[in-house]
Design an enzyme around this catalytic site. Structure first.
Site: not given
Ligand code: FES
Length: 126
Positions: A35, A37, A60, A104
């Site tokens: 669900c 990253d 991302c 991140c």
């Molecule tokens: Fe979730 Fe970058 S890893 S916004």
């Protein structure tokens, strides 16, 4: 102008060490592949030194650059040194990240720590 540094963009466009590893010495998973990253890190360890890292990632551009540079920071280090790589070290190596993207870097540092812990406890999940 991009909100990312040239280093972030370069690592995002040419991620280092991305891929799979046969018979890794440790595997770390951080995040949730179902669900959101996530990062899966494979490490090769010889004589207490991390000699290779591969990873698979869903995230991302900033998280991909963080994972890429994490491998450059960790390869060649002994396990204790690699365990001390923190989010901040990854962000600094990238020349900074926008405030709202700082989280991140968690994936890279935490995925690496999970892989080292997995190796130390000699339990590799397949
Ligand atoms: Fe979730 Fe970058 S890893 S916004």
């Amino acid at each position: 102008m991009s909100e990312y540094t040239d280093i972030v963009i370069e690592h995002f466009e040419n991620p280092r060490n991305v891929g799979d590893m046969t018979d890794p010495d440790g595997i770390g998973v951080f995040g949730d592949p179902g669900c959101g990253d996530f990062l899966k890190v494979f490490i090769r360890v010889e004589n207490n030194i991390i000699t290779d890292i591969k990873y698979q990632i869903k995230g991302c551009p900033a998280s991909i650059a963080c994972a890429s540079i994490m491998t450059e920071l960790a390869i060649g280090k002994d396990l204790d040194e690699a365990m001390m790589i923190e989010d901040e070290d990854i962000v600094n190596a990238l020349g900074g990240l926008p405030e709202h993207k700082l989280h991140c870097s968690n994936l890279g540092a935490s995925g690496l720590k999970e892989a080292i812990i997995n190796h130390v406890y000699a339990y590799v999940k397949h």
